[in-house]
Design a protein around this motif. Sequence first.
Motif, PDB file in Angstrom:
ATOM      1  N   ALA A 103     -35.125 -63.808  65.622  1.00 29.04           N
ATOM      2  CA  ALA A 103     -34.113 -64.796  65.235  1.00 29.04           C
ATOM      3  C   ALA A 103     -34.675 -66.215  65.263  1.00 29.04           C
ATOM      4  O   ALA A 103     -34.237 -67.071  64.487  1.00 29.04           O
ATOM      5  N   HIS A 104     -35.641 -66.481  66.137  1.00 30.18           N
ATOM      6  CA  HIS A 104     -36.268 -67.817  66.196  1.00 30.18           C
ATOM      7  C   HIS A 104     -36.993 -68.136  64.886  1.00 30.18           C
ATOM      8  O   HIS A 104     -36.890 -69.253  64.368  1.00 30.18           O
ATOM      9  N   VAL A 105     -37.692 -67.147  64.345  1.00 29.61           N
ATOM     10  CA  VAL A 105     -38.386 -67.324  63.066  1.00 29.61           C
ATOM     11  C   VAL A 105     -37.365 -67.692  61.979  1.00 29.61           C
ATOM     12  O   VAL A 105     -37.585 -68.624  61.189  1.00 29.61           O
ATOM     13  N   GLN A 126     -46.647 -70.053  57.818  1.00 30.92           N
ATOM     14  CA  GLN A 126     -47.620 -70.015  58.926  1.00 30.92           C
ATOM     15  C   GLN A 126     -46.908 -69.770  60.249  1.00 30.92           C
ATOM     16  O   GLN A 126     -47.403 -69.053  61.109  1.00 30.92           O
ATOM     17  N   HIS A 127     -45.736 -70.386  60.417  1.00 29.71           N
ATOM     18  CA  HIS A 127     -44.996 -70.222  61.665  1.00 29.71           C
ATOM     19  C   HIS A 127     -44.634 -68.755  61.881  1.00 29.71           C
ATOM     20  O   HIS A 127     -44.840 -68.207  62.969  1.00 29.71           O
ATOM     21  N   GLU A 128     -44.110 -68.112  60.838  1.00 29.16           N
ATOM     22  CA  GLU A 128     -43.756 -66.693  60.999  1.00 29.16           C
ATOM     23  C   GLU A 128     -45.017 -65.860  61.258  1.00 29.16           C
ATOM     24  O   GLU A 128     -45.017 -64.965  62.110  1.00 29.16           O
ATOM     25  N   GLN A 177     -47.672 -66.820  62.753  1.00 27.71           N
ATOM     26  CA  GLN A 177     -48.097 -67.039  64.144  1.00 27.71           C
ATOM     27  C   GLN A 177     -47.234 -66.230  65.108  1.00 27.71           C
ATOM     28  O   GLN A 177     -47.727 -65.710  66.112  1.00 27.71           O
ATOM     29  N   HIS A 178     -45.935 -66.118  64.790  1.00 29.35           N
ATOM     30  CA  HIS A 178     -45.100 -65.265  65.643  1.00 29.35           C
ATOM     31  C   HIS A 178     -45.453 -63.790  65.473  1.00 29.35           C
ATOM     32  O   HIS A 178     -45.304 -63.012  66.413  1.00 29.35           O
ATOM     33  N   ASP A 179     -45.937 -63.410  64.300  1.00 34.37           N
ATOM     34  CA  ASP A 179     -46.401 -62.025  64.130  1.00 34.37           C
ATOM     35  C   ASP A 179     -47.573 -61.748  65.071  1.00 34.37           C
ATOM     36  O   ASP A 179     -47.701 -60.653  65.621  1.00 34.37           O
TER      37      ASP A 179
HETATM   38 FE   LIG Z   1     -42.105 -70.831  67.095  1.00 30.87          FE
END
Ligand SMILES: [Fe+2]
Length: 443
Positions: free
Chosen positions: A50-52, A136-138, A140-142
């Motif tokens: 959910a943060h992504v 990139q953010h998603e 990085q969460h991956d």
């Molecule tokens: Fe984040």
Amino acid sequence: MTDDDALRERIAAELFAARGRTTLLTSAVDEPDLVKQHSPLMSPLVWDLAHVANQEELWLLREVGGRTPMHPEIDPLYDAFEHPRAKRPALPLLPPGEARSYSREVRGRVLDLLERVTFGGTRLTDGGFAFGMIAQHEAQHDETMLATHQLRAGGPALSAPPPPPAPADAATLPPEVLVPGGPFTMGTSAEPWALDNERPAHDVHVPAFYLDTTPVTNAAYAEFIADGGYDDPRWWSAAGWAHRRRAGLEAPLFWRRDSDAWVRVSFGVPQPIIPNEPVVHVCWYEADAYARWAGRRLPTEAEWEKAARHDPVSGRSRRYPWGDADPTPELANLGQRHLRPAPAGAYPAGAAPSGARQLIGDVWEWTSSDFLPYPGFVAWPYREYSEVFFGPEYKVLRGGAFGVSPVACRGTFRNWDYPIRRQIFAGFRTARSAPEAGESRAR
Ligand SMILES: [Fe+2]
């Protein structure tokens, strides 16, 4: 196709790729495992999910698209600065089903926005920056979620991927390469999706040095252990020795002794360590101690980047060790294709002009440098992206790992973490200074 249409296609492809990985990582475990905290260092996977979506809504739908918040009441729950990871399981998080429908809803609206958006005119839309930042953010969460999978107790949840390619000529590789002294261009002012801490491009003088051709292997690291490296304070910095004692460090994280051999648990599967594979899951203190034991040192961040990017023929810095073309499966081990580093010496096509291999992909590489701003740094688009982390508390890692998506990896990309952290996919290589030109001449 116009340039804008090509950019739209690239953005859609990157968003799609990141979401594919997120979906795989969050559907590989059952609901109790999604909401559970597997380590105090990590968020529950359902928080990442959910943060992504929340960051995607915030930056793309609200900031770029000017939309009103979809569910303003959930914003504080998914603000990484408001709640440290250890506290996140106690929050009234969206349950998995709601988190999934929220992220689907946001993505649908983002794809609508992408069709109509005008690129340029604002810094957020220039070159599609905000879309690139969110992809990139998603990604990085991956990578973070993959680290959560590695920390999760129990049997394997991810299906076994194919092994990475074996190097053909590893036996003939020199142990180290010489990077000639002189100036080079560090950082970038041209890469459209580069983050604030990679900017601006600036000249740095780096004296000549030797760098390991490949990352340090499990076999070499096991020699350090067998030689009593963990019991000899001579090899450790004062802070490193104190930490090694306090934390009881004896080997890389996830290693355990099985009679005479070392076994590593990798995504729920115990297996004997592979001698020629780069060591992974060591902290900065361990890397620093190994380097001293080996009579060497960690490279500085500038040395690492020069070895990876500087082309001595043209004098310019490349985007990647092999040139300016984006990574492919023939060039580097990225994108969670193999879920382990490739053996040392793999990816000859991805070698740098210096001859060093595997600078991009396989394992993050600890450098000796603190995380500091480049001269002329300007925080963008928010202070909490990088600026609040600058200082001696964090050490810089370079090059990306097998768990990193190509969209979040380039020759200028900077990662940082505390020197005690081992859950990240981090290894290292060592360096030594070269004698100054003329120094070796008899006088
Ligand atoms: Fe984040």
